[in-house]
Design a protein around this motif. Structure first.
Motif, mmCIF file in Angstrom:
data_model
loop_
_atom_site.group_PDB
_atom_site.id
_atom_site.type_symbol
_atom_site.label_atom_id
_atom_site.label_comp_id
_atom_site.label_asym_id
_atom_site.label_seq_id
_atom_site.Cartn_x
_atom_site.Cartn_y
_atom_site.Cartn_z
ATOM 1 N N GLY A 122 -13.751 0.281 -3.266
ATOM 2 C CA GLY A 122 -12.088 0.879 -3.521
ATOM 3 C C GLY A 122 -11.437 -0.354 -3.988
ATOM 4 O O GLY A 122 -11.867 -1.476 -4.483
ATOM 5 N N GLN A 123 -10.179 -0.107 -4.799
ATOM 6 C CA GLN A 123 -9.623 -0.971 -5.726
ATOM 7 C C GLN A 123 -8.278 -0.084 -5.560
ATOM 8 O O GLN A 123 -7.467 0.585 -5.454
ATOM 9 C CB GLN A 123 -9.623 -0.760 -7.353
ATOM 10 N N THR A 124 -6.998 -1.366 -5.117
ATOM 11 C CA THR A 124 -5.722 -1.235 -5.311
ATOM 12 C C THR A 124 -4.951 -1.543 -6.137
ATOM 13 O O THR A 124 -5.385 -2.399 -7.611
ATOM 14 C CB THR A 124 -5.081 -2.242 -4.123
ATOM 15 N N PHE A 125 -3.949 -0.478 -6.615
ATOM 16 C CA PHE A 125 -3.117 -0.275 -8.160
ATOM 17 C C PHE A 125 -1.668 -0.586 -8.043
ATOM 18 O O PHE A 125 -1.581 -0.221 -6.841
ATOM 19 C CB PHE A 125 -3.096 0.810 -9.032
ATOM 20 N N GLU A 126 -0.764 -1.034 -8.754
ATOM 21 C CA GLU A 126 0.446 -0.860 -8.268
ATOM 22 C C GLU A 126 1.125 0.420 -9.007
ATOM 23 O O GLU A 126 1.736 0.301 -8.070
ATOM 24 C CB GLU A 126 0.902 -2.422 -9.370
ATOM 25 N N THR A 127 0.173 0.862 -10.184
ATOM 26 C CA THR A 127 1.275 2.021 -10.128
ATOM 27 C C THR A 127 0.585 3.162 -10.619
ATOM 28 O O THR A 127 -0.977 2.745 -10.266
ATOM 29 C CB THR A 127 1.938 1.492 -12.402
ATOM 30 N N ARG A 128 1.188 4.743 -10.897
ATOM 31 C CA ARG A 128 0.055 5.763 -10.726
ATOM 32 C C ARG A 128 -0.683 5.292 -12.138
ATOM 33 O O ARG A 128 -1.918 6.597 -11.810
ATOM 34 C CB ARG A 128 0.753 6.919 -10.460
ATOM 35 N N GLU A 129 -0.517 5.287 -13.050
ATOM 36 C CA GLU A 129 -0.960 5.094 -14.186
ATOM 37 C C GLU A 129 -1.561 4.528 -13.924
ATOM 38 O O GLU A 129 -2.806 5.080 -14.961
ATOM 39 C CB GLU A 129 -0.188 4.771 -15.291
ATOM 40 N N GLU A 130 -2.092 2.963 -13.250
ATOM 41 C CA GLU A 130 -2.597 2.383 -13.737
ATOM 42 C C GLU A 130 -4.546 2.984 -12.936
ATOM 43 O O GLU A 130 -5.365 2.754 -13.262
ATOM 44 C CB GLU A 130 -2.785 0.828 -12.996
#
Length: 189
Positions: free
Chosen positions: A113-121
């Motif tokens: 798993g990986q976490t992102f700040e934005t949907r685009e990322e």
């Protein structure tokens, strides 16, 4: 003849728009095996974006099948690899989470798993597949011709039941792309 030209676009769109496109596809044979790299373009329909914003995860599947040409029958399936991706939005933390696994991702959540700040990322991570091993070196016969079938799709069978029923026959839930390419049998150096 004019009637045929006028009806051609209507027949071409019977399946609806796919909302996904394979921009680049590259396969190479190395000492590690057959490695596939792909670049996709995904346009999430408003229905899918709305479901994601409400915290409902979306499941994407990338499949690669290595086929050996046969003149006397259908091409032989030599190897197959799958990459399952689960994209979800956490409304409380306002973070996007992407899980990737070679097996279907269940409720156990046992996946990278990986976490992102934005949907685009998060979508950018889904749209780039790099050096994905789809077959072992022993699977490729150097004296035969091989093809690779690559397919990317939204897996609506893993959505909650009300969404599965609502997705039937609606083009907004049709996110898929596929392409076939010839594998170069000379090993890359």
């Amino acid at each position: 003849m004019l009637l045929a030209l006028a009806l051609a676009p209507a027949f071409a769109q019977v399946g609806g728009p796919s909302n996904a496109e394979i921009v680049q596809l590259k396969a190479e044979r190395t000492d590690e095996g057959v490695l596939l790299s792909a670049t996709l373009r995904i346009d999430l329909p408003p229905v899918v974006e709305d479901a994601l914003a409400k915290g409902i995860p979306m499941f994407f599947v990338a499949e690669a099948t290595l086929l050996r040409d046969r003149w006397y029958w259908y091409d032989k399936h030599v190897a197959m690899a799958q990459r399952h991706m689960r994209l979800s939005y956490q409304p409380l933390t306002r973070k996007w989470r992407l899980q990737v696994s070679s097996q279907p991702i269940g409720s156990s959540g046992l996946a990278l798993g990986q976490t992102f700040e934005t949907r685009e990322e998060a979508l950018a991570a889904i749209q780039r597949i790099s050096h994905w091993k789809v077959a072992d070196p022993s699977d490729v016969d150097p004296d035969s011709r091989h093809n690779i079938d690559f397919r990317f799709r939204l897996d609506v069978s893993q959505l909650p039941r009300p969404f599965q029923i609502g997705a039937v026959g609606q083009a907004d839930w049709n996110i898929n792309a596929s392409r076939n390419m010839r594998l170069i049998t000379e090993p890359a150096r």
